[in-house]
Structures are given as structure tokens and as C-alpha cells.
Motif scaffolding. Structure first.
Motif, PDB file in Angstrom:
ATOM      1  N   VAL A  28       8.214   6.493 -12.560  1.00 15.59           N
ATOM      2  CA  VAL A  28       8.604   5.130 -12.178  1.00 15.59           C
ATOM      3  C   VAL A  28       7.593   4.558 -11.185  1.00 15.59           C
ATOM      4  CG1 VAL A  28      10.351   3.740 -11.012  1.00 15.59           C
ATOM      5  CG2 VAL A  28      11.053   5.520 -12.626  1.00 15.59           C
ATOM      6  N   LEU A  29       7.228   5.357 -10.173  1.00 11.56           N
ATOM      7  CA  LEU A  29       6.300   4.886  -9.154  1.00 11.56           C
ATOM      8  C   LEU A  29       4.931   4.544  -9.730  1.00 11.56           C
ATOM      9  CD1 LEU A  29       7.015   7.231  -6.093  1.00 11.56           C
ATOM     10  CD2 LEU A  29       7.448   4.771  -6.265  1.00 11.56           C
ATOM     11  N   MET A  30       4.539   5.232 -10.783  1.00 10.51           N
ATOM     12  CA  MET A  30       3.242   4.960 -11.400  1.00 10.51           C
ATOM     13  C   MET A  30       3.141   3.488 -11.794  1.00 10.51           C
ATOM     14  SD  MET A  30       1.456   6.719 -14.743  1.00 10.51           S
ATOM     15  CE  MET A  30       2.748   6.221 -15.881  1.00 10.51           C
ATOM     16  N   PHE A  31       4.238   2.924 -12.300  1.00  7.41           N
ATOM     17  CA  PHE A  31       4.202   1.521 -12.715  1.00  7.41           C
ATOM     18  C   PHE A  31       4.624   0.579 -11.599  1.00  7.41           C
ATOM     19  CE2 PHE A  31       4.053   3.522 -16.886  1.00  7.41           C
ATOM     20  CZ  PHE A  31       3.075   2.753 -17.490  1.00  7.41           C
ATOM     21  N   LEU A  32       5.508   0.994 -10.698  1.00 14.77           N
ATOM     22  CA  LEU A  32       5.842   0.133  -9.566  1.00 14.77           C
ATOM     23  C   LEU A  32       4.621  -0.092  -8.674  1.00 14.77           C
ATOM     24  CD1 LEU A  32       9.372   1.370  -8.418  1.00 14.77           C
ATOM     25  CD2 LEU A  32       8.800  -0.646  -9.784  1.00 14.77           C
ATOM     26  N   GLY A  33       3.711   0.881  -8.643  1.00 15.81           N
ATOM     27  CA  GLY A  33       2.509   0.727  -7.837  1.00 15.81           C
ATOM     28  C   GLY A  33       1.558  -0.338  -8.356  1.00 15.81           C
ATOM     29  N   ILE A  34       1.654  -0.680  -9.657  1.00 15.82           N
ATOM     30  CA  ILE A  34       0.715  -1.646 -10.238  1.00 15.82           C
ATOM     31  C   ILE A  34       0.925  -3.049  -9.670  1.00 15.82           C
ATOM     32  CG2 ILE A  34       0.076  -2.801 -12.396  1.00 15.82           C
ATOM     33  CD1 ILE A  34       0.422  -0.080 -13.787  1.00 15.82           C
ATOM     34  N   PRO A  35       2.135  -3.602  -9.692  1.00 13.98           N
ATOM     35  CA  PRO A  35       2.294  -4.925  -9.057  1.00 13.98           C
ATOM     36  C   PRO A  35       2.060  -4.883  -7.550  1.00 13.98           C
ATOM     37  CG  PRO A  35       4.428  -4.037  -9.743  1.00 13.98           C
ATOM     38  CD  PRO A  35       3.379  -3.178 -10.350  1.00 13.98           C
ATOM     39  N   ALA A  36       2.266  -3.718  -6.936  1.00 16.28           N
ATOM     40  CA  ALA A  36       1.985  -3.606  -5.500  1.00 16.28           C
ATOM     41  C   ALA A  36       0.498  -3.816  -5.231  1.00 16.28           C
ATOM     42  CB  ALA A  36       2.449  -2.245  -4.981  1.00 16.28           C
ATOM     43  N   TRP A  37      -0.379  -3.180  -6.038  1.00 17.40           N
ATOM     44  CA  TRP A  37      -1.823  -3.384  -5.871  1.00 17.40           C
ATOM     45  C   TRP A  37      -2.209  -4.822  -6.187  1.00 17.40           C
ATOM     46  CZ3 TRP A  37      -4.269  -0.225  -3.043  1.00 17.40           C
ATOM     47  CH2 TRP A  37      -4.011   1.155  -3.057  1.00 17.40           C
ATOM     48  N   THR A  38      -1.604  -5.400  -7.231  1.00 20.02           N
ATOM     49  CA  THR A  38      -1.919  -6.789  -7.594  1.00 20.02           C
ATOM     50  C   THR A  38      -1.543  -7.735  -6.455  1.00 20.02           C
ATOM     51  OG1 THR A  38      -1.494  -6.231  -9.917  1.00 20.02           O
ATOM     52  CG2 THR A  38      -1.583  -8.562  -9.349  1.00 20.02           C
ATOM     53  N   LEU A  39      -0.410  -7.477  -5.821  1.00 14.40           N
ATOM     54  CA  LEU A  39       0.014  -8.304  -4.695  1.00 14.40           C
ATOM     55  C   LEU A  39      -0.961  -8.188  -3.535  1.00 14.40           C
ATOM     56  CD1 LEU A  39       2.113 -10.117  -3.315  1.00 14.40           C
ATOM     57  CD2 LEU A  39       3.369  -8.035  -2.673  1.00 14.40           C
ATOM     58  N   MET A  40      -1.432  -6.982  -3.253  1.00 13.16           N
ATOM     59  CA  MET A  40      -2.400  -6.808  -2.167  1.00 13.16           C
ATOM     60  C   MET A  40      -3.673  -7.610  -2.425  1.00 13.16           C
ATOM     61  SD  MET A  40      -2.314  -2.893  -0.771  1.00 13.16           S
ATOM     62  CE  MET A  40      -2.241  -2.093  -2.364  1.00 13.16           C
ATOM     63  N   ILE A  41      -4.149  -7.590  -3.673  1.00 19.89           N
ATOM     64  CA  ILE A  41      -5.365  -8.335  -3.989  1.00 19.89           C
ATOM     65  C   ILE A  41      -5.107  -9.838  -3.902  1.00 19.89           C
ATOM     66  CG2 ILE A  41      -7.001  -8.830  -5.840  1.00 19.89           C
ATOM     67  CD1 ILE A  41      -6.659  -5.883  -6.691  1.00 19.89           C
ATOM     68  N   LEU A  71       0.833  -1.204   0.000  1.00 21.38           N
ATOM     69  CA  LEU A  71       0.000   0.000   0.000  1.00 21.38           C
ATOM     70  C   LEU A  71       0.861   1.245   0.000  1.00 21.38           C
ATOM     71  CD1 LEU A  71      -2.876   1.187   0.180  1.00 21.38           C
ATOM     72  CD2 LEU A  71      -2.583   1.216   2.665  1.00 21.38           C
ATOM     73  N   GLY A  72       1.944   1.219   0.749  1.00 25.27           N
ATOM     74  CA  GLY A  72       2.836   2.379   0.775  1.00 25.27           C
ATOM     75  C   GLY A  72       3.419   2.693  -0.588  1.00 25.27           C
ATOM     76  N   VAL A  73       3.657   1.655  -1.396  1.00 30.78           N
ATOM     77  CA  VAL A  73       4.177   1.874  -2.746  1.00 30.78           C
ATOM     78  C   VAL A  73       3.079   2.349  -3.695  1.00 30.78           C
ATOM     79  CG1 VAL A  73       5.250   0.744  -4.741  1.00 30.78           C
ATOM     80  CG2 VAL A  73       6.027   0.190  -2.426  1.00 30.78           C
ATOM     81  N   GLY A  74       1.881   1.802  -3.564  1.00 31.92           N
ATOM     82  CA  GLY A  74       0.820   2.099  -4.517  1.00 31.92           C
ATOM     83  C   GLY A  74       0.003   3.343  -4.230  1.00 31.92           C
ATOM     84  N   LEU A  75       0.020   3.824  -2.980  1.00 33.97           N
ATOM     85  CA  LEU A  75      -0.870   4.915  -2.581  1.00 33.97           C
ATOM     86  C   LEU A  75      -0.480   6.306  -3.086  1.00 33.97           C
ATOM     87  CD1 LEU A  75      -3.402   5.596  -0.887  1.00 33.97           C
ATOM     88  CD2 LEU A  75      -1.885   5.889   1.093  1.00 33.97           C
ATOM     89  N   PRO A  76       0.807   6.655  -3.218  1.00 26.98           N
ATOM     90  CA  PRO A  76       1.144   8.047  -3.548  1.00 26.98           C
ATOM     91  C   PRO A  76       0.467   8.578  -4.800  1.00 26.98           C
ATOM     92  CG  PRO A  76       3.109   6.882  -2.853  1.00 26.98           C
ATOM     93  CD  PRO A  76       2.023   5.856  -2.964  1.00 26.98           C
ATOM     94  N   TRP A  77       0.347   7.749  -5.850  1.00 20.05           N
ATOM     95  CA  TRP A  77      -0.271   8.225  -7.098  1.00 20.05           C
ATOM     96  C   TRP A  77      -1.729   8.607  -6.864  1.00 20.05           C
ATOM     97  CZ3 TRP A  77       2.068   9.401 -11.565  1.00 20.05           C
ATOM     98  CH2 TRP A  77       1.262   9.632 -12.677  1.00 20.05           C
TER      99      TRP A  77
END
Length: 611
Positions: A397-410, A73-79
Motif C-alpha cells: 500500500v505504501l509503495m503507491f501512497l508514496g507516489i502522490p506524496a512525492w508529486t505533492l513535494m515537487i 517525505l515521511g510517507v514517501g521515504l520508507p520505500w
């Protein structure tokens, strides 16, 4: 990384008085205050939300799953947080400030002053294995529109080809010959065609090759993609601003979608069109002179671009090495480093493009952007970059790093649900409230855009009326959840593949509506379907109520195949068009350039022509 970059020295800006320089100092102080304000808002919101989630996860003690969930969540939330505040600020500017454009783009008024055009501009269209008839029809409409302004002789046209299919190259040459014959000998000398034997440096290399060959003959260039369209009046407005403000190196307005036959493109661009004005207005308010660059439909000052915006060749032979794929934001940071401003004029002003016609085409484009943006990690240490430019590269960079972070959370949601079920006094209401709050922030650009349209005089009428607009908004909201789930899995799989050397292939794009059979959709989207079946099945087994709450995030996985096939169906697109649903203003009242494009013959598919 190889050291192939030009000097970082800041160039003096000619033609500015001491008073003008003083005004610029005041502008920079004002921007610094705005950026500090936005930074405080974002950091505070991010910290508060993350603290709330940490409090919920901490009940019953910290498990490995809890730590992974909080980190992801910390990686995916900033965007999401920045999108929320951009939308809020933009909506406030649009409807709470007397002259919002003056607040974010004080130079804009100079575009409406009918001063003589004293500069020469090269209009560039870059091609690679595209349908030449389709692309050149758009370029011809741009030329015709500029000629109608009475300033056509100040513009020349260059078709810059990187096509590597001989049959398509032959079609390009024939299309250019036909166009020159149609305009006559006097105008034909302003139309040039060049095809490179090698696609070195991709599109950025193509444009820099133009600068080396012809750049010294022109003051500005206007790069266009194969699907771009612009009005002559919009181009002249940019030219007049750049003539007056010699410290601006790149200038662009909002680029909006063209009327589409594809249901996917039609729904997608309705959401983008309604939401982008508030978001971009808020973003431009604090980015100011350090704005983004979208790589096309923008006026670029050739001198500093040619001297200072060469793309570096990145070290390594893997997918993140070599030539930079996503060149535009890097060029913006290098232009800013050279002392020139990169500005966005956040208005809808005669600048259009096509959107991908299917979810499969959308995903193919998205993974190319993903690889290109991740290459920015090797550019963060470039010397002399402005702090905000360095932030923008990090943000990309974070815009795309956040995508696998959300997928992992789900993916971990079923296990996290099991953990929470065994905890006495678990704060279910707080968890649900944070979940709803997250969706409110996530959807805020769309919500702000819909409010903006509703509050603007005549705004809803431009979209076909209040009933159609309301129905379209609901359709797009459902569409965005489904489309987002499907594309995030594809991007996540691609990013895993990057670790093993997978990379995209630079080629032509499908731009016209075409059907997608259920078999073809299954071949492309079975990973999403399988992922969704596992996650939804596990959630149903442990907590059917949690499954219901998760559907905005998970339904897209299991519905991926029918969603892709239905939104690609020409019949579905025709129904939406006939009912006037998901219409954009150009559907309701098309400008002259769009009418000319709609009157053009339906393009023959490129592969059929090449065959």
C-alpha cells in the motif's frame, strides 16, 4: 468485508522428522535475528534522514508548506530506505559470502539432485483477449522444453480463457485445435482448453476455477501469463525442490525480461535485469519463508492453495471493493497463514516474461496494480496473518501512497524555494548534501546491480562487453528519471480519480512493439507536460539554480511527449539492437527456448485478426 475466508488452522507438515523440525526451529530463530537487524537499520536510517530534513525545514520557523513537505517525505521515504538496505545486503551476500544461495535458500541444492519425478504438474496459461497464436507459441515451447528433459508425461497443459470478444475466442479455439493436431493424439490428451462465460474474480477466479475442476488430479500447478516463457530444466528444478520440501507452498525464481524490439522495453529491462539480483538477494535474506509471490512463473502446491488461498470479496461497491485485482501477494499471505512457506530462489534460471513496449502501456499496467494494492487496506485486519505478511501488505500500500506524496513535494518546490530564500543562514550545503544522499539511496539498487555485474566473472561480457555495458548504464539512468516522473503523475491523477469512483477495466494487454505518434503521446501525456511547464516555469522565475538541481525530478514532465514517442519508435529500438546497447544476456547468448521464440513468425496484431 465479507467473511469468505477458510479456516486459519495451521496444517501439520507430513513427512518431516523431529530432526528436520529442529532444523526449522533454528532457521526461524536465524530469520528472527535477521529481521530485527534489518528493522533496526531501516528505522535508524529513516529517522536520521527525516531528522536532517526537519532541521533544514525548521530554519526560519515552521510554515504550513514545511509541515506538508516533511509529512509527504515521511510517507514517501520508507520505500527508498528499504530498497537501499536490500541492495547493500544483497551485494554483500553476492560478493562477501562464500555461498550466498545457501544463506538465503538452503533448499536450493536439492533442485540439482537428479531424483525421479514422482509428482504431476498442471501448467496453466490464463488468457483474456490476447493474441492466441502469440501466447500458445510460448506454451508450446515450454512443453517442448519439458519433453526434452524426458519427464514430459508428468506435465499437462491448461489454457484458461476469460476472453469476452467472440472473434478472439474463435481464434483461441482454432489455435488450440491446431496445436493438438501438431502434437498428435497421444500428447493432445494432455492439452485442455476452457473458456468461462464470466470473468468472475479476474485471474485469481480463473485459477481457482481450475482448482475446483481439475486440481485433485495434480500435486502442483505452474501459472503462466500470456507473455511467460520457462525452460524445462528450470521447471524441473522447482519440482524437485517442492517434492523434497513439503512445507514449501509457493516457489519461484527471478522472472527476467525477454529480448525486445521496443526501445522502451529494452532499456527498462536492462535496468531491471542488472539491478534485481542484488535487491532480491537482500530481500530474500530476511523475508525467508515469508517471501513475495509474483503470480506467474512459480510452482504452487495445489492442495493448500485450493483450501486456503481463496480471495475474499471486499465490502463496498467502489473501486476498492469487490474482487481483489492484485491477488498474488494476498495468496502468498494466506499460504503462509496456512503453515506453508513462500520462497524466492534469487537466481536467473530460465524464467522469462515480456515488458510493456511503451510508457503508455507501462502506465496502464501500473494503475491496475495501484488499484489492486490499495485494496489491501481492507485486508490488513485479516485474522491469523503472520506479522511479516501483514507488513508486506502494508508495504504494498505504501509503495503507491508514496507516489502522490512525492508529486505533492515537487508541486510545492517553488513555494518552498521562495520561503528558503528569505532566511538568513539557511543551511544550503546541508540541504544539498541530503538531496545527493537521497539520490544515492534511491539509485542504490541500480548501482548495486551494476557493481554486481562488474564484479562477477564474465558478467560484463554477458551484456555485450564493457563499453556497451557502460553506455547502456548511462542510457538507462537517464531513462529511469524521465520514465519515473511521467508515470508518477499518471498514478497520482489515477489515485485522485479513485476518490470519485474511477476504476480500471480488466482487458488484454499490448505486448509487441508498436509506434506512438506525437499526437497520440500528447493525448495521453498532456497532464504531465502541463504540470512540468508550471513547475519548471515557476522555479525558473524564483531560482534558476534550483531549477537546475530539480531536473532529475522534473525534466521528465516537460519531455514526456517526445520521450514516449521516441522510446516507442521501432526505428529507435532497431538502432539500439543493431548497436548492441541495453542488451541482456539472452540477446548476447540466447538459450534454446529463446532461440525457438525468436524463430517464430512475427505475430499478427490481435485486432487485425479479430477484424
Amino acid at each position: 468485508m465479507s467473511q469468505t475466508l477458510p479456516s486459519t488452522a495451521t496444517l501439520p507438515v507430513r513427512g518431516q522428522s523431529l530432526g528436520a523440525l529442529g532444523d526449522r526451529r533454528q532457521t526461524m530463530l536465524r530469520l528472527a535475528r535477521r529481521r530485527t537487524f534489518v528493522a533496526v537499520l531501516n528505522v535508524t536510517t529513516y529517522a536520521a534522514f527525516l531528522s536532517g530534513i526537519a532541521y533544514v525545514l525548521s530554519f526560519g520557523g515552521w510554515s504550513v508548506i514545511d509541515i506538508i513537505m516533511l509529512t509527504a517525505l515521511g510517507v514517501g521515504l520508507p520505500w527508498t530506505v528499504l530498497g537501499f538496505w536490500n541492495a547493500v545486503i544483497g551485494l554483500w551476500l553476492l560478493h562477501g559470502v562464500e555461498d550466498p544461495i545457501a544463506s538465503v535458500a538452503p533448499f536450493a541444492a536439492d533442485g540439482d539432485v537428479p531424483v525421479p519425478i514422482t509428482t504431476d504438474t498442471a501448467v496453466l496459461m490464463t488468457l483474456r483477449n490476447e493474441d492466441p497464436d502469440r501466447a500458445l507459441r510460448r506454451l508450446a515451447i515450454v512443453k517442448e522444453s519439458l519433453d526434452r528433459t524426458g519427464h514430459g508425461t508428468n506435465f499437462s497443459y491448461f489454457v484458461l480463457s476469460d476472453t469476452n470478444i467472440p472473434e478472439v475466442a474463435a481464434l483461441e479455439e482454432q489455435a488450440i485445435a491446431d496445436w493438438r493436431a501438431q502434437v498428435g493424439a497421444q500428447d493432445a490428451i494432455r492439452i485442455q482448453y476452457r473458456r468461462r462465460a464470466e470473468n468472475t474474480g479476474f485471474k485469481a477466479g480463473n485459477v481457482h476455477d481450475f482448482c475446483a475442476r481439475w486440481g485433485d488430479r495434480f500435486d502442483f500447478m505452474l501459472p503462466l501469463d500470456a507473455d511467460s516463457l520457462m525452460s524445462g530444466d528450470a521447471i524441473l528444478r522447482l519440482v524437485r525442490i517442492m517434492q523434497r520440501h513439503r512445507h514449501i507452498g509457493i516457489l519461484q525464481t527471478l522472472v527476467v525480461g525477454l529480448p525486445a524490439d521496443s526501445a522502451f522495453a529494452r532499456i527498462f529491462q536492462f535496468g531491471m535485469r542488472a539491478g534485481m539480483r542484488a535487491y532480491t538477494m537482500g530481500q530474500a535474506w530476511w523475508t525467508g519463508d515469508c517471501g513475495p509471490f509474483w503470480g506467474h512463473n512459480a510452482l504452487v502446491r495445489i492442495g493448500p492453495f485450493s483450501r486456503h488461498c481463496h480471495m475474499p470479496v471486499l465490502s463496498g461497491s467502489g473501486p476498492l471493493g469487490g474482487h481483489v485485482l492484485s491477488h498474488d501477494q494476498v495468496e502468498a499471505t494466506l499460504m503462509r497463514r496456512a503453515g506453508y512457506e513462500v520462497r524466492v530462489l534469487p537466481i536467473e534460471d530460465g524464467s522469462w516474461e515480456d515488458n510493456p513496449p511503451t510508457i503508455v502501456d507501462f502506465m496502464q499496467r501500473d494503475v491496475r496494480w495501484c488499484q489492486g494494492n490499495l485494496q489491501y487496506m481492507k485486508l490488513l485486519g485479516l485474522p491469523g496473518l503472520k506479522p511479516l505478511s501483514r507488513f508486506q501488505l502494508t508495504w504494498a500500500v505504501l509503495m503507491f501512497l508514496g507516489i502522490p506524496a512525492w508529486t505533492l513535494m515537487i508541486a510545492l518546490l517553488p513555494a518552498a524555494t521562495v520561503d528558503a530564500m528569505g532566511i538568513a543562514g539557511f543551511p544550503t550545503e546541508l540541504a544539498a548534501g541530503l538531496y545527493v544522499l537521497f539520490f544515492a539511496m534511491y539509485l542504490s539498487p541500480k548501482i548495486a546491480g551494476l557493481i554486481d555485474v562488474a564484479l562477477t566473472d564474465g558478467g560484463v561480457r554477458r551484456y555485450g562487453g564493457s563499453v556497451r555495458f557502460a553506455i547502456s548504464a548511462v542510457i538507462e539512468l537517464v531513462f529511469s528519471f524521465l520514465q519515473g516522473a511521467i508515470s508518477t503523475v499518471r498514478t497520482t491523477v489515477f489515485m485522485v480519480g479513485l476518490l470519485f469512483g474511477q476504476k480500471v477495466v480488466w482487458g488484454g494487454q499490448s505486448r509487441d512493439a508498436h509506434g506512438l505518434s506525437l499526437r497520440s503521446a500528447w493525448n495521453e501525456l498532456w497532464p504531465q507536460t502541463l504540470f512540468g511547464a508550471v513547475i519548471c516555469g515557476a522555479l525558473y522565475a524564483v531560482s534558476p539554480a534550483t531549477l537546475l538541481w530539480s531536473l532529475p525530478l522534473t525534466a521528465g514532465y516537460v519531455l514526456a511527449v517526445p520521450f514516449a514517442s521516441m522510446t516507442a519508435s521501432p526505428t529507435c529500438g532497431a538502432i539500439l539492437r543493431r548497436l548492441g546497447l541495453c542488451a541482456i544476456p539472452e540477446d548476447v547468448d540466447p538459450p534454446e527456448e529463446v532461440r525457438a521464440l525468436n524463430a517464430a513468425p512475427v505475430p499478427v496484431q490481435l485486432l487485425e485478426r479479430a477484424a
